[in-house]
Design a protein around this motif. Sequence first.
Motif, PDB file in Angstrom:
ATOM      1  N   UNK A   1       0.681  -5.683   8.344  1.00  0.00           N
ATOM      2  CA  UNK A   1       0.445  -5.028   7.054  1.00  0.00           C
ATOM      3  C   UNK A   1      -0.655  -5.347   6.362  1.00  0.00           C
ATOM      4  N   UNK A   2      -1.412  -4.531   5.603  1.00  0.00           N
ATOM      5  CA  UNK A   2      -2.269  -5.119   4.593  1.00  0.00           C
ATOM      6  C   UNK A   2      -1.566  -5.005   3.531  1.00  0.00           C
ATOM      7  N   UNK A   3      -2.311  -5.747   2.217  1.00  0.00           N
ATOM      8  CA  UNK A   3      -1.640  -5.643   1.195  1.00  0.00           C
ATOM      9  C   UNK A   3      -2.660  -5.381   0.074  1.00  0.00           C
ATOM     10  N   UNK A   4      -2.231  -4.972  -1.247  1.00  0.00           N
ATOM     11  CA  UNK A   4      -2.960  -4.861  -2.198  1.00  0.00           C
ATOM     12  C   UNK A   4      -2.561  -5.243  -3.640  1.00  0.00           C
ATOM     13  N   UNK A   5      -3.335  -5.201  -4.638  1.00  0.00           N
ATOM     14  CA  UNK A   5      -2.637  -5.503  -6.048  1.00  0.00           C
ATOM     15  C   UNK A   5      -2.955  -4.366  -6.947  1.00  0.00           C
ATOM     16  N   UNK A   6      -2.177  -4.195  -7.907  1.00  0.00           N
ATOM     17  CA  UNK A   6      -2.451  -3.287  -9.030  1.00  0.00           C
ATOM     18  C   UNK A   6      -2.272  -4.095 -10.360  1.00  0.00           C
ATOM     19  N   UNK A   7      -3.403  -3.937 -10.801  1.00  0.00           N
ATOM     20  CA  UNK A   7      -3.583  -4.675 -12.475  1.00  0.00           C
ATOM     21  C   UNK A   7      -4.937  -4.048 -12.867  1.00  0.00           C
ATOM     22  N   UNK A   8      -5.080  -4.509 -14.246  1.00  0.00           N
ATOM     23  CA  UNK A   8      -6.110  -4.028 -14.997  1.00  0.00           C
ATOM     24  C   UNK A   8      -6.140  -4.598 -16.367  1.00  0.00           C
ATOM     25  N   UNK A   9      -7.416  -4.547 -16.955  1.00  0.00           N
ATOM     26  CA  UNK A   9      -7.620  -5.088 -18.183  1.00  0.00           C
ATOM     27  C   UNK A   9      -6.752  -4.608 -19.611  1.00  0.00           C
ATOM     28  N   UNK A  10      -6.165  -3.654 -19.283  1.00  0.00           N
ATOM     29  CA  UNK A  10      -5.676  -2.816 -20.225  1.00  0.00           C
ATOM     30  C   UNK A  10      -4.402  -3.250 -20.842  1.00  0.00           C
ATOM     31  N   UNK A  11      -3.679  -4.391 -19.879  1.00  0.00           N
ATOM     32  CA  UNK A  11      -2.638  -4.878 -20.631  1.00  0.00           C
ATOM     33  C   UNK A  11      -2.673  -5.729 -21.930  1.00  0.00           C
ATOM     34  N   UNK A  12      -4.029  -6.032 -22.165  1.00  0.00           N
ATOM     35  CA  UNK A  12      -4.360  -6.975 -23.195  1.00  0.00           C
ATOM     36  C   UNK A  12      -3.819  -6.142 -24.344  1.00  0.00           C
ATOM     37  N   UNK A  13      -3.810  -4.626 -24.304  1.00  0.00           N
ATOM     38  CA  UNK A  13      -3.252  -4.159 -25.641  1.00  0.00           C
ATOM     39  C   UNK A  13      -2.065  -4.530 -26.267  1.00  0.00           C
ATOM     40  N   UNK A  14      -1.262  -5.106 -25.522  1.00  0.00           N
ATOM     41  CA  UNK A  14       0.153  -5.662 -25.743  1.00  0.00           C
ATOM     42  C   UNK A  14      -0.285  -7.247 -25.906  1.00  0.00           C
ATOM     43  N   UNK A  15      -0.490  -7.712 -27.054  1.00  0.00           N
ATOM     44  CA  UNK A  15      -0.665  -9.301 -27.028  1.00  0.00           C
ATOM     45  C   UNK A  15      -0.440  -9.874 -28.319  1.00  0.00           C
ATOM     46  N   UNK A  16       0.020 -10.964 -28.489  1.00  0.00           N
ATOM     47  CA  UNK A  16       0.453 -11.871 -29.461  1.00  0.00           C
ATOM     48  C   UNK A  16      -0.090 -13.399 -28.906  1.00  0.00           C
ATOM     49  N   UNK A  17      -1.481 -13.810 -29.207  1.00  0.00           N
ATOM     50  CA  UNK A  17      -1.857 -15.024 -28.855  1.00  0.00           C
ATOM     51  C   UNK A  17      -0.801 -16.231 -29.322  1.00  0.00           C
ATOM     52  N   UNK A  18      -0.482 -17.107 -28.656  1.00  0.00           N
ATOM     53  CA  UNK A  18       0.326 -18.145 -28.971  1.00  0.00           C
ATOM     54  C   UNK A  18       1.804 -17.821 -28.283  1.00  0.00           C
ATOM     55  N   UNK A  19       2.276 -16.572 -28.277  1.00  0.00           N
ATOM     56  CA  UNK A  19       3.668 -16.419 -27.745  1.00  0.00           C
ATOM     57  C   UNK A  19       3.402 -16.523 -26.105  1.00  0.00           C
ATOM     58  N   UNK A  20       4.679 -17.002 -25.631  1.00  0.00           N
ATOM     59  CA  UNK A  20       4.676 -17.396 -24.236  1.00  0.00           C
ATOM     60  C   UNK A  20       4.405 -16.189 -23.499  1.00  0.00           C
ATOM     61  N   UNK A  37      -8.908  -9.391  -2.079  1.00  0.00           N
ATOM     62  CA  UNK A  37      -7.661  -8.410  -2.198  1.00  0.00           C
ATOM     63  C   UNK A  37      -8.179  -7.030  -2.679  1.00  0.00           C
ATOM     64  N   UNK A  38      -7.623  -6.141  -2.327  1.00  0.00           N
ATOM     65  CA  UNK A  38      -7.882  -4.815  -2.753  1.00  0.00           C
ATOM     66  C   UNK A  38      -7.143  -4.675  -3.904  1.00  0.00           C
ATOM     67  N   UNK A 297       1.069 -15.023   1.948  1.00  0.00           N
ATOM     68  CA  UNK A 297       2.235 -14.576   2.742  1.00  0.00           C
ATOM     69  C   UNK A 297       2.223 -13.090   2.971  1.00  0.00           C
ATOM     70  N   UNK A 298       1.963 -12.304   1.946  1.00  0.00           N
ATOM     71  CA  UNK A 298       1.855 -10.655   2.273  1.00  0.00           C
ATOM     72  C   UNK A 298       0.723 -10.433   3.405  1.00  0.00           C
ATOM     73  N   UNK A 299      -0.340 -11.505   3.389  1.00  0.00           N
ATOM     74  CA  UNK A 299      -1.475 -11.227   4.461  1.00  0.00           C
ATOM     75  C   UNK A 299      -1.014 -11.848   5.886  1.00  0.00           C
ATOM     76  N   UNK A 300       0.317 -12.232   5.918  1.00  0.00           N
ATOM     77  CA  UNK A 300       0.719 -12.686   7.086  1.00  0.00           C
ATOM     78  C   UNK A 300       0.763 -14.267   7.288  1.00  0.00           C
ATOM     79  N   UNK A 301       0.419 -15.036   6.644  1.00  0.00           N
ATOM     80  CA  UNK A 301       0.606 -16.614   6.418  1.00  0.00           C
ATOM     81  C   UNK A 301       2.047 -16.880   6.324  1.00  0.00           C
ATOM     82  N   UNK A 302       2.525 -17.967   6.973  1.00  0.00           N
ATOM     83  CA  UNK A 302       3.969 -18.242   6.654  1.00  0.00           C
ATOM     84  C   UNK A 302       3.850 -19.739   6.473  1.00  0.00           C
ATOM     85  N   UNK A 303       4.958 -20.238   5.548  1.00  0.00           N
ATOM     86  CA  UNK A 303       4.798 -21.567   4.872  1.00  0.00           C
ATOM     87  C   UNK A 303       5.936 -22.257   5.244  1.00  0.00           C
TER      88      UNK A 303
END
Length: 330
Positions: A1-20, A37-38, A297-303
Amino acid sequence: MSYSVVTGDLFAGHDAPGHPESQARLDAALAGVPTEARRIAPAKATVKDLARVHTNRHIEAVRSFCRECPPGRACYLDPDTYVTRQSFDTALYAAGAAWQAVERALDGEHCFALVRPPGHHATPDRAMGFCLFNNVAVATVRALNEISRVAIVDWDLHHGNGTQAAFYTSDRVLYCSVHQAGIFPGTGWPEEQGAGPGAGYTVNAPLAAGSAGADYALVFREVFIPAIQQFRPDVMVVSAGQDTLFDDPLGSMLLRPGDFGVLTGMLVDASSQALALVLEGGYGRSHAEVVRTICAALDGARFVPEAGRPKESTRLLVEAYAGEGQPVPL
């Protein structure tokens, strides 16, 4: 199976620098996503999507608190959990991205939603533990409109009390959580097994501080995977919190980056279905390496698991589950 990631820069709208739980920790994790990666831009969930899990009162309280937060500041719902003026919209994208990951998994492609704020502590009526809304729960309930059964595996350092609460009486969701015992939020004990129709469909494995990859692999091999295979889910979702890393400042576990490749591979090999992962915690310097390992691992590697023996307390916990027979009453 192939794999992809969903992400984007917009998550920076929720931010408190210095918070974990800041944008910096997501940026650090994203450094581990392979360049080939797609990548898929996140889509926004609706308030109606949230309301499948959360009370209207909770949704409106968070939205109102965000509106009242002064621009450029972080405002705290509790000592741990903050919002900014943009947090409500950002949280809608986090929940929407979780659904996208599940949707792609249903279409046969592994997918990792790298989002924030995280979600597994958010209960139907309360934000807590850095979490505003429960991304995995929202995506799961939406999936149950189309399929019969969902398995959720939560390997975050902390117990996902919000996810457990959302499905505690359901026999359509198998919730398996492995976590450090006795820390926030104080839930997730073996006797918490579900109620009513959901009795037996919650499986908790609290482990002692200092547990390592061998402990987690034993729980997966002897408890979680047999339960999942007996449950026969239509899709499997992982609440992927990497705060069990040896160098995470908030935890006391000793997993190495390769251990997450082992666990991911075990889940992929346990089912013919694709895997959907949604980011929860993870604040250590090795987080990028873990993300890289999970993607491999999603791309087929095994550890190969690192040498080591499980703790006696882990072995006794697993034996107690074995003595009860399969934890899912099917």
